[in-house]
Scaffold this motif. Structure first.
Motif, PDB file in Angstrom:
ATOM      1  N   GLY A  32       0.846  -1.188   0.000  1.00  0.00           N
ATOM      2  CA  GLY A  32       0.000   0.000   0.000  1.00  0.00           C
ATOM      3  C   GLY A  32       0.882   1.239   0.000  1.00  0.00           C
ATOM      4  N   ILE A  33       0.508   2.228  -0.797  1.00  0.00           N
ATOM      5  CA  ILE A  33       1.315   3.438  -0.928  1.00  0.00           C
ATOM      6  C   ILE A  33       0.437   4.636  -0.609  1.00  0.00           C
ATOM      7  CG2 ILE A  33       2.668   4.857  -2.514  1.00  0.00           C
ATOM      8  CD1 ILE A  33       2.988   2.110  -4.107  1.00  0.00           C
ATOM      9  N   LEU A  34       0.908   5.451   0.318  1.00  0.00           N
ATOM     10  CA  LEU A  34       0.257   6.701   0.686  1.00  0.00           C
ATOM     11  C   LEU A  34       1.231   7.845   0.426  1.00  0.00           C
ATOM     12  CD1 LEU A  34      -1.178   5.594   4.159  1.00  0.00           C
ATOM     13  CD2 LEU A  34      -2.441   5.766   2.001  1.00  0.00           C
ATOM     14  N   SER A  35       0.746   9.066   0.482  1.00  0.00           N
ATOM     15  CA  SER A  35       1.606  10.234   0.322  1.00  0.00           C
ATOM     16  C   SER A  35       2.743  10.179   1.343  1.00  0.00           C
ATOM     17  CB  SER A  35       0.782  11.499   0.523  1.00  0.00           C
ATOM     18  OG  SER A  35       1.577  12.636   0.369  1.00  0.00           O
ATOM     19  N   GLY A  36       3.936  10.549   0.927  1.00  0.00           N
ATOM     20  CA  GLY A  36       5.095  10.528   1.814  1.00  0.00           C
ATOM     21  C   GLY A  36       5.834   9.201   1.843  1.00  0.00           C
ATOM     22  N   HIS A  37       5.409   8.226   1.035  1.00  0.00           N
ATOM     23  CA  HIS A  37       6.060   6.910   0.996  1.00  0.00           C
ATOM     24  C   HIS A  37       7.515   7.065   0.567  1.00  0.00           C
ATOM     25  CE1 HIS A  37       6.825   2.707   0.054  1.00  0.00           C
ATOM     26  NE2 HIS A  37       5.664   2.400   0.618  1.00  0.00           N
ATOM     27  N   GLN A  38       8.366   6.256   1.139  1.00  0.00           N
ATOM     28  CA  GLN A  38       9.772   6.259   0.760  1.00  0.00           C
ATOM     29  C   GLN A  38       9.933   5.852  -0.704  1.00  0.00           C
ATOM     30  OE1 GLN A  38      12.605   7.058   2.632  1.00  0.00           O
ATOM     31  NE2 GLN A  38      11.034   7.924   3.954  1.00  0.00           N
ATOM     32  N   PRO A  39      10.927   6.389  -1.404  1.00  0.00           N
ATOM     33  CA  PRO A  39      11.177   5.971  -2.787  1.00  0.00           C
ATOM     34  C   PRO A  39      11.434   4.463  -2.845  1.00  0.00           C
ATOM     35  CG  PRO A  39      12.441   7.931  -2.275  1.00  0.00           C
ATOM     36  CD  PRO A  39      11.846   7.437  -0.980  1.00  0.00           C
ATOM     37  N   MET A  40      10.924   3.835  -3.884  1.00  0.00           N
ATOM     38  CA  MET A  40      11.122   2.394  -4.031  1.00  0.00           C
ATOM     39  C   MET A  40      10.881   1.974  -5.471  1.00  0.00           C
ATOM     40  SD  MET A  40       7.661   0.559  -2.659  1.00  0.00           S
ATOM     41  CE  MET A  40       7.974  -0.847  -3.671  1.00  0.00           C
ATOM     42  N   LEU A  41      11.349   0.789  -5.786  1.00  0.00           N
ATOM     43  CA  LEU A  41      11.116   0.161  -7.081  1.00  0.00           C
ATOM     44  C   LEU A  41      10.789  -1.294  -6.793  1.00  0.00           C
ATOM     45  CD1 LEU A  41      11.259   0.477 -10.186  1.00  0.00           C
ATOM     46  CD2 LEU A  41      13.645  -0.206 -10.041  1.00  0.00           C
ATOM     47  N   ALA A  42       9.698  -1.811  -7.384  1.00  0.00           N
ATOM     48  CA  ALA A  42       9.292  -3.188  -7.134  1.00  0.00           C
ATOM     49  C   ALA A  42       8.818  -3.836  -8.427  1.00  0.00           C
ATOM     50  CB  ALA A  42       8.161  -3.222  -6.101  1.00  0.00           C
ATOM     51  N   LEU A  43       8.972  -5.152  -8.508  1.00  0.00           N
ATOM     52  CA  LEU A  43       8.459  -5.909  -9.647  1.00  0.00           C
ATOM     53  C   LEU A  43       7.005  -6.258  -9.395  1.00  0.00           C
ATOM     54  CD1 LEU A  43      11.424  -8.377 -10.254  1.00  0.00           C
ATOM     55  CD2 LEU A  43      10.791  -6.385 -11.617  1.00  0.00           C
ATOM     56  N   LEU A  44       6.155  -6.006 -10.395  1.00  0.00           N
ATOM     57  CA  LEU A  44       4.736  -6.322 -10.271  1.00  0.00           C
ATOM     58  C   LEU A  44       4.480  -7.802 -10.498  1.00  0.00           C
ATOM     59  CD1 LEU A  44       2.833  -3.551 -12.274  1.00  0.00           C
ATOM     60  CD2 LEU A  44       2.846  -3.890  -9.803  1.00  0.00           C
ATOM     61  N   ALA A  45       3.560  -8.340  -9.733  1.00  0.00           N
ATOM     62  CA  ALA A  45       3.042  -9.681  -9.981  1.00  0.00           C
ATOM     63  C   ALA A  45       1.700  -9.513 -10.686  1.00  0.00           C
ATOM     64  CB  ALA A  45       2.858 -10.426  -8.658  1.00  0.00           C
ATOM     65  N   GLN A  46       1.179 -10.577 -11.249  1.00  0.00           N
ATOM     66  CA  GLN A  46      -0.135 -10.503 -11.890  1.00  0.00           C
ATOM     67  C   GLN A  46      -1.188 -10.246 -10.825  1.00  0.00           C
ATOM     68  OE1 GLN A  46      -1.175 -13.844 -14.312  1.00  0.00           O
ATOM     69  NE2 GLN A  46      -3.190 -13.052 -14.780  1.00  0.00           N
ATOM     70  N   GLY A  47      -2.069  -9.301 -11.086  1.00  0.00           N
ATOM     71  CA  GLY A  47      -3.137  -9.011 -10.140  1.00  0.00           C
ATOM     72  C   GLY A  47      -3.657  -7.608 -10.298  1.00  0.00           C
ATOM     73  N   GLU A  48      -4.475  -7.194  -9.343  1.00  0.00           N
ATOM     74  CA  GLU A  48      -5.107  -5.894  -9.401  1.00  0.00           C
ATOM     75  C   GLU A  48      -4.218  -4.803  -8.827  1.00  0.00           C
ATOM     76  OE1 GLU A  48      -9.840  -6.980  -8.954  1.00  0.00           O
ATOM     77  OE2 GLU A  48      -8.762  -6.182  -7.221  1.00  0.00           O
ATOM     78  N   VAL A  49      -4.292  -3.642  -9.449  1.00  0.00           N
ATOM     79  CA  VAL A  49      -3.770  -2.408  -8.885  1.00  0.00           C
ATOM     80  C   VAL A  49      -5.021  -1.606  -8.521  1.00  0.00           C
ATOM     81  CG1 VAL A  49      -2.497  -0.287  -9.329  1.00  0.00           C
ATOM     82  CG2 VAL A  49      -1.688  -2.451 -10.311  1.00  0.00           C
ATOM     83  N   ARG A  50      -5.156  -1.283  -7.240  1.00  0.00           N
ATOM     84  CA  ARG A  50      -6.337  -0.563  -6.772  1.00  0.00           C
ATOM     85  C   ARG A  50      -5.944   0.865  -6.392  1.00  0.00           C
ATOM     86  NH1 ARG A  50      -6.186  -5.322  -4.097  1.00  0.00           N
ATOM     87  NH2 ARG A  50      -6.030  -4.390  -2.028  1.00  0.00           N
TER      88      ARG A  50
END
Length: 86
Positions: A32-50
């Motif tokens: 889950g990402i909210l305002s102020g989240h630390q910078p990051m990079l992640a690989l997506l898995a198959q599924g929903e982005v809400r």
């Protein structure tokens, strides 16, 4: 403060807008990402982005493969395939 969200697939822009929250499935689990989240990079898995828009509406994108980047309240999701769910 809001997030600036851009969801794209290999061939087109799927959704762009202002959001209060983004939830996505990565290869390491759901995040889950909210305002102020630390910078990051992640690989997506198959599924929903809400996405919860700044005015409270829900946007759901079915994504497959790709990556998610967070930097200074900008969330970029680049998926091999992405479809807006009605």
């Amino acid at each position: 403060m809001a997030l600036n969200v851009n969801v794209v697939s290999a061939d087109r822009e799927v959704w762009t807008g202002s959001a209060s929250q983004v939830v996505a499935r990565t290869v390491e689990g759901e995040i889950g990402i909210l305002s102020g989240h630390q910078p990051m990079l992640a690989l997506l898995a198959q599924g929903e982005v809400r996405v919860t828009t700044a005015n409270g509406e829900k946007v759901v994108v079915d994504a497959e493969g790709g990556f998610l980047s967070v930097d200074h309240d900008a969330v970029t999701i680049v998926a091999g395939k992405a479809t807006l769910v009605a």
